[in-house]
Design an enzyme around this catalytic site. Structure first.
Site: not given
Ligand code: A3P
Length: 320
Positions: A72, A130
């Protein structure tokens, strides 16, 4: 697992034999390197990044613990930094390319055939990582590149991580119940963990250098996207002026969970992080909510996690 085999074939064997080893989430093992738990791939990425990455003052680095909202915030930062170039949102690159394609991970680039400079074609190169603060290359700290750190409630991070790893986990490994994930996470044994040490090092850096390190949270961005995007843009020297409120709204909408998740590229595309490691984009979009932990953790588990957060971060003025 396949990933373990690939890397042990290579040159890092000797180093590994002396590192503490624990049960892995996706691959067979995690290794403890300078107090942080890393997969073999990550360990190699961290070491190569330390050797090869020379930060420039114009670089922007998004730093996160895995599953804290990296995808995100990659999209948000990319959209903010390039807002002058794409007036017409209907032709925006994020509609046809995944956020991970637009903003690469430092520790993954080094495993490909390209150099960091290949990414320095725009005036403000964007990278994500990370890597814990204490393990960043010294040039990141001394050259003063900007760092945006994203914190997310560890209860949701754990649940998100467990779901993600369960999907990607090698089928040769035994099943991985959430209780096991919980125990490992509490002990600090998660990718780039201990989670709390990852947070507290960046938190302290943001207190010491507020102009260089911006500390944001997933929850705040959900609750107050206007305020957070405006703050983020200001930190990145891309402030919105009066009359540009529509642009703020467009960026929030473009990067929203529902919008990104439903795009063809994020439903069917695959991100090749390195020659040995690819992930389907859809795995980065699961629920995108605050508080999904309630569907997976018991009240006792949640209390224990909150207790660790209080214990580990309470004394630092941390109040997220
Ligand atoms: P959930 O598994 O709780 O749905 P990362 O990008 O650090 O790997 O994190 C992934 C998490 O961010 C996932 O959480 C994913 O669904 C959520 N995510 C991805 N895109 C997003 C967006 N545009 N807005 C909010 N949450 C998002």
């Amino acid at each position: 697992s396949k990933e373990d085999d690939e890397y042990t074939k290579n040159d890092d064997n000797d180093m590994l034999t002396n590192l503490p080893k624990e049960k892995g989430w996706r691959t067979e093992h995690l290794y403890q390197y300078k107090s942080f738990w890393l997969s073999l791939g990550a360990l190699k990425g961290v070491k190569r990044t330390q050797q090869c990455f020379k930060a420039q003052p114009t670089d922007i680095l998004l730093a996160t613990s895995p599953k804290s909202g990296t995808t995100w915030f990659k999209a948000l930062i990319y959209a903010i930094m390039n807002r002058d170039r794409f007036d017409d949102i209907s032709s925006h690159p994020l509609l046809t390319k995944g956020p991970h394609d637009r903003v690469p991970f430092l520790e993954a680039i080094i495993q490909n055939e390209v150099s960091y400079n290949d990414y320095r074609t725009s005036s403000s190169p964007l990278f994500a990582t990370h890597i814990p603060y204490s393990l960043l290359p010294t040039s990141v700290k001394s050259f003063g590149c900007k760092i945006v750190y994203v914190f997310r409630d560890p209860k949701d991070v754990l649940v998100s991580n467990w779901n993600f790893m369960t999907k990607l986990r090698s089928k040769d490994l035994p099943s991985f119940p959430i209780e096991d994930a919980f125990d490992l996470f509490c002990k600090g044994v998660s990718h780039y963990g201990p989670f709390w040490d990852h947070v507290s090092d960046y938190w302290k850096a943001s207190l010491e250098n507020p102009d260089r390190v911006l500390f944001l949270t997933y929850e705040d961005m959900k609750k107050n996207p206007n305020v957070c995007v405006t703050k983020l843009a200001k930190f990145l020297d891309k402030s919105f002026c009066d009359g540009e409120e529509d642009q703020v709204q467009e960026i929030i909408k473009l990067c929203s969970f529902d919008n990104l998740r439903n795009l063809e590229v994020n439903q069917t595309g695959v991100q090749h992080f390195s020659s040995q490691f690819a992930i389907e984009n859809r795995h980065f979009f699961r629920k995108g909510e605050v508080g999904d932990w309630r569907n997976h953790l018991t009240v006792e588990m949640a209390q224990q996690l909150d207790q660790i957060t209080k214990q580990k971060l309470g004394g630092t003025g941390f109040n997220c």
